[in-house]
Design a protein around this motif. Structure first.
Motif: not given
Length: 418
Positions: A18-20, A47-55, A74-80, A175-181
């Motif tokens: 969800g970091d997008n 497991q939810l990666d959020k853009m709002g709080d980089q968590q 809580e894992l901090g910022e991750t790259n999906t 979109d934060t890590s500018r990467d994709f699977l």
């Protein structure tokens, strides 16, 4: 029958990238999951990666609690876009909640097997695009392209900007890590889950767009027996998790095929006006499907060598049910349209084709074990798409890396045709 002590009947693991631009949709779906919650027989992990709080957070989803109360890590910022991120979640989920059966859901943007070479396309526009980069005068990060191309909460990447041609699409965009699977990495992730469980995954679900393609199914045939997903783009609401999980909790002894069929039914029922598709594929039939398409490719290669045959093939493809990305066409409808066109040109040609593909309809029914669709624009859907670029368009530069292309002559046909 209750699950053995300490072991669930089903563990449902939903990996929400969800970091997008889909963050709000992810939060809505989390609430849908909470309307049912985990039980003695069914565990629901997210497991939810959020853009709002980089968590990034892991949840043991329960009913009657707040979402924050369900957080277990809580894992901090991750790259999906990093396959290790997904591998770690599924390993954690299996260790935390061992079960007789596992449903893994990959939740995000999706676009089938299309992973076009954005670098080559960008060079034509004089734009340098890098997967991981800070924006400069001469460089655009790929994440910005994804953001420009995304339509609100619509789960497919199509755009109206000058960069809309740069459609480098896969299953999980961050979109934060500018990467994709991409799809090769997707297979890697699911292979690791299989290794962890020491058997195939029972059911893989794609709450994403355009993923029920024959090529992708063939790629995943060794890691799972069943895949459930959509031929078409998904509306923003995605799966109705509340009704799906309510059915599973009420009948936790469901087989993978029963649960997949339930997802198909509940998904299409949940939309009153939208044009939607959903289907369940039995990947144990994927090798036979590849053989059938190999025969189809041989017939079509022969046909396009003469003008009348080319016209028949071209008309058939143009008439075939297509989707948001027009190079993804319905396989069953393609065969139907081809037979119609050949009947106009030459009944002898039609009989020859029919003889080669006489097992095709029955085989497709054994491969697509559940299918539903709604809406005029998807009325001829049969449950699985195949990649078929039109003449004068470019064939995806990664297509020949797929196992399906290596196994069949379909890549030879689309190269010759396009």
């Amino acid at each position: 029958m209750p699950a053995p002590q300490g072991k669930k009947q089903w563990t449902v693991m939903v990996w929400m990238a969800g970091d997008n631009n889909l963050e709000d949709a992810a939060l809505d779906d989390l609430q849908e999951l909470k309307q049912v919650g985990s039980t003695d027989d069914v565990d629901i992990l997210v497991q939810l990666d959020k853009m709002g709080d980089q968590q990034t957070r892991r949840y043991h989803v329960r009913k009657g609690t707040t979402a924050d109360e369900d957080i277990v890590e809580e894992l901090g910022e991750t790259n999906t876009g990093d396959p290790q991120c997904a591998i770690d979640f599924f390993r954690w989920g299996i260790q935390r909640s061992p079960a007789n059966h596992y449903l893994t859901v990959l939740w995000n943007h999706g676009s089938g097997i299309d992973e076009s070479n954005v670098y080559r396309l960008a060079s034509r526009l004089g734009v340098k695009i890098e997967r991981r980069a800070r924006p400069t005068r001469d460089t655009v990060p790929l994440g910005r392209v994804h953001g420009a191309m995304a339509h609100g909460y619509h789960r497919a990447l199509f755009g109206t900007t000058v960069l809309s041609a740069l459609q480098d699409r896969a299953i999980a965009y961050d979109d934060t890590s500018r990467d994709f699977l991409d799809n090769m990495e997707l297979k890697q992730v699911l292979s690791e889950v299989k290794k962890r469980t020491r058997r195939k995954i029972d059911l893989v679900g794609f709450d994403a767009c355009l993923m029920n393609m024959l090529e992708l199914a063939y790629e995943l045939r060794g890691v799972t027996d069943f895949v459930v997903g959509s031929e078409e783009s998904e509306p923003g609401d995605g799966w109705p998790y509340d009704t799906i999980l309510a059915d599973l909790v009420a009948k936790p002894g469901m087989s993978a095929q029963e649960l997949g069929s339930t997802i198909v039914k509940r998904y299409v029922e949940s939309y009153a006006r939208e044009e939607v598709t959903q289907s369940l594929l039995d990947l144990r039939q994927a090798p036979k499907m590849a053989e059938a398409v190999d025969a189809l490719a041989s017939v079509m290669l022969t046909l396009i060598k003469n003008p009348m045959g080319f016209v028949a093939v071209h008309r058939a493809i143009k008439a075939t049910q297509a989707y948001a990305f027009p190079d993804f066409i319905d396989l069953g409808d393609l065969v139907n349209q081809l037979l119609k066109e050949l009947k106009k040109v030459s009944p002898a040609m039609e009989e020859h084709t029919l003889a080669l593909l006489k097992k095709g309809p029955d085989l497709l029914r054994s491969f697509v074990v559940a299918e539903a669709h709604k809406g005029k624009t998807v009325a001829r859907s049969t449950g699985v798409t195949i990649y078929c670029p039109t003449p004068r368009s470019s064939v995806s530069v990664v297509y020949d890396r797929l196992a399906f292309a290596k196994k069949t002559h379909w890549d030879d046909f689309i190269q010759a045709y396009a």
